[in-house]
Structure formats: structure tokens, C-alpha cells
Scaffold this active site. Sequence first.
Site, mmCIF file in Angstrom:
data_model
loop_
_atom_site.group_PDB
_atom_site.id
_atom_site.type_symbol
_atom_site.label_atom_id
_atom_site.label_comp_id
_atom_site.label_asym_id
_atom_site.label_seq_id
_atom_site.Cartn_x
_atom_site.Cartn_y
_atom_site.Cartn_z
ATOM 1 N N LYS A 166 111.330 -18.375 24.049
ATOM 2 C CA LYS A 166 110.207 -17.597 23.526
ATOM 3 C C LYS A 166 110.344 -16.134 23.941
ATOM 4 O O LYS A 166 110.958 -15.345 23.234
ATOM 5 C CB LYS A 166 108.892 -18.243 23.959
ATOM 6 C CG LYS A 166 108.727 -19.641 23.344
ATOM 7 C CD LYS A 166 107.464 -20.331 23.760
ATOM 8 C CE LYS A 166 107.243 -21.618 22.988
ATOM 9 N NZ LYS A 166 108.279 -22.639 23.163
ATOM 10 N N HIS A 172 104.636 -19.796 27.628
ATOM 11 C CA HIS A 172 104.172 -18.748 26.708
ATOM 12 C C HIS A 172 103.837 -17.449 27.431
ATOM 13 O O HIS A 172 103.130 -16.600 26.884
ATOM 14 C CB HIS A 172 102.974 -19.247 25.906
ATOM 15 C CG HIS A 172 103.335 -20.313 24.919
ATOM 16 N ND1 HIS A 172 103.803 -20.037 23.654
ATOM 17 C CD2 HIS A 172 103.330 -21.659 25.026
ATOM 18 C CE1 HIS A 172 104.055 -21.161 23.019
ATOM 19 N NE2 HIS A 172 103.781 -22.161 23.829
ATOM 20 N N SER A 179 98.833 -21.926 24.224
ATOM 21 C CA SER A 179 99.387 -21.234 23.064
ATOM 22 C C SER A 179 98.589 -21.387 21.785
ATOM 23 O O SER A 179 98.796 -20.621 20.848
ATOM 24 C CB SER A 179 100.812 -21.730 22.811
ATOM 25 O OG SER A 179 100.813 -23.109 22.473
#
Length: 403
Positions: free
Chosen positions: A247, A216, A188
Site C-alpha cells: 500500500k 493502511h 480502511s
Amino acid sequence: MDYLQHFTNAVDAVRREGRYRVFADIVRHGGAFPRATQHLEGATRPVTVWCSNDYLGMGQHPDVIAAMHAAIDKAGAGSGGTRNISGTTHYHVELEQELADLHAKERALLFTSGFVANEASLSTLSRLLPGLIILSDAMNHASMIEGIRQGGAAKRIWKHNDLADLERQLDELPPMAPKLIAFESVYSMDGDIAPIAGICELARHYNALTYLDEVHAVGLYGPNGAGVAERDGVMAEVDIIEGTLAKGFGVVGGYVAAAAPIIDAIRSHAPGFIFTTSLPPAIAAGALASVRHVKANADRRVQLHAQAAIVKRRLTEAGLPVLEGPSHIVPVLVGDPVLCKSLTDQLLDRFGIYVQPINYPTVPRGTERIRLTPSPVHSADDIAHLVEALGHLWSEMRLRKAA
């Protein structure tokens, strides 16, 4: 011993290095992300958020919000206990089934966060497999590092995304020793992506388990949003997949998905699962609605990657030092913690753009940066304003531009 002075000295050391973190007090506008309001002493001001990990804006999606409201009305606020003691609701069961289906695995297990999922799962696997040797990518997240450390298994660190170094280290190990390769799909901070197919091929050859952190990437890659492993057609070759609901899915929580015996073993032995109150039913319901929507609708994924490409191109054209990578992450190198903090302060104070500085220990010293996260809900005007503001401040602060 002067305890308070000791703690003060510890914080002062962080301040001297220019990496003391100050939290922005903001409230996102429901249904209008990336708009938010920053709360100051006695005042407020509008801001545009450019650093959120709610990559698709699913935390504001009507389906998610409606599901959470309905669950609160039906089941109340909290879960009432651990999963073993009254904290397993039908919402949790459905969500675990949906996540297992997403990754084409037999079972999935919910945790209160992605950090806890990694920490608890990796430490438990270490304790359950006598003599286990874990081969950890050099850039793995702190949660993976902590889980490996707590488990006490032998550890070897291989060079980041370097298949040759991984193979060399595997070849040095006793053939019959249990081995686990731990790595991420999207890293990330740099935005690079692991060679998952090559890692799985080496794992098969050397009889090693694979543990893939898709935090991610879930929701953002693959036909159903299952992650990079799905996109690359190798999801079935990965033994254990860890992900987050905070996320791409815009809520909160973490999970692992794998074959039933692996999940049952973690469920039965991991203190980080057994001894903590489960996610509230409303959270599980909202995450379930988000996963189902993202699986069935690829439009936000497509828009996300288009937006990221535009932002990277526009910033590069402006001469800013974008760290190029194949993912949706847009890191812009500053290289100094004090300048990085000053840059983000001025972006917020003068331009209403909220970005947080990324300093050590999140990234190595000397690689301090801002980390931009374009989303499907950032407008063309938002992008133009960001590029103009960054270009102006870069010149004003006389930061080094890209060659």
C-alpha cells in the site's frame, strides 16, 4: 451430487444480492499513475484510477522501478525456494533490517502478503502461548479474524475503538492469564483511527501484549512513515507491529516487527512462513528502495493528506454523504449494493473514473459505499472531474444526499 450446480447456486446467491464482483481489466501507465487503460472486448479506453491502495504512487516511483530492474538483472526472476531452503537472499535480509529500523524494533520478518503476515503470526502466537486470550477489535480485518480462528485461542470481541469496553473485558479476565489485544491503526473502510495510546496504557495495566496492524498507515503517518503509532509517539509501547509493502510502499508483501524472541518464535513455528516460497528478489529490492525513500522524504505524505482534505471538502460541499474521519480514506455512503454497483459502472463507462463498489462482506449490509483514495499524483483537474461526475450521477440516480 451435482457439484457444478452447487457452485453455480452459491454464485447465483451473490448475484441476487447485487454484490457479485466484476473485475476491471486495466493496465496502469508506467510513470503516469493514476492513468490507466481499461481493456474491453476488442477495444481499450483511458481511465483514471480512484480506488488504488498504492496511496503514494510509490509503485511507479523511478527509484523503485530501477531497483527492481537491477535486481532482476543481477539475481534473476524467482527466489528459488522457501526462506529455509535457498530463498533467503541479501535483498530479504536488508529489507527485514530496514523494516525493523523503521519501527524501532529488534527484528522484522517478511511474508508474502499482509494477509499471510496476520494469519500466520496470530495463529502461531495463539499456539505458542497456552491459555492465551485474544481481545479483538470488532472491526478487525478478515486476515486477523482468520488468524485468531486458526490459532484456537479463546477470543473476546470488544466494541470498536471503545476503551471502556476493552477495560471492562480485561478486568473480567484472570489476572495471570496471558492476554493479547489485537487492533488496527487506520480502519480502511470507515477511515477512523484507533486510540493507540489508551490501548497500550490498558495493556500495561492488565499485563497484555499488543498486536497492531498498521497496514493502511505505514508510509503515510509519522516523521519516518512508520505509521500512526510513530505519529502519536507510542511506537515503543506496541509489542508487535504488522504492516504491508503493498500500500504505502507500492509493491507487495507483508511483515511483522517486534522484539527478537517474538520474531524468532514466529519464524521457527509459523507454517505460513516456513512452507511458502519467499518473495522474488526483485520484489524485495523494490520494497527496500521504497521504504528507504519514504523514510527520508515526507513530501508525498504531506501531499496525500492535503489531497484527501480537499476531496472530502469538495464532496461535502456538493452535498454527498462523506463518512467523516481523520485519515486519508474517503468513504462515500450509498447504502444499497445494486445502486452502488450501478454508480461505479456509470462512473467508469461515462466518465472514465475507476472506482470499485464496496459491498458485504467487506462492510455490513446497508452500508455499501464507494471508497476513494486520493493520492499525491491526482491533479486538481482530476479532483474537479470526480466531484462533477459524482454530483451529476447522484442527482440523476436520485441517491440520498447528506443532510
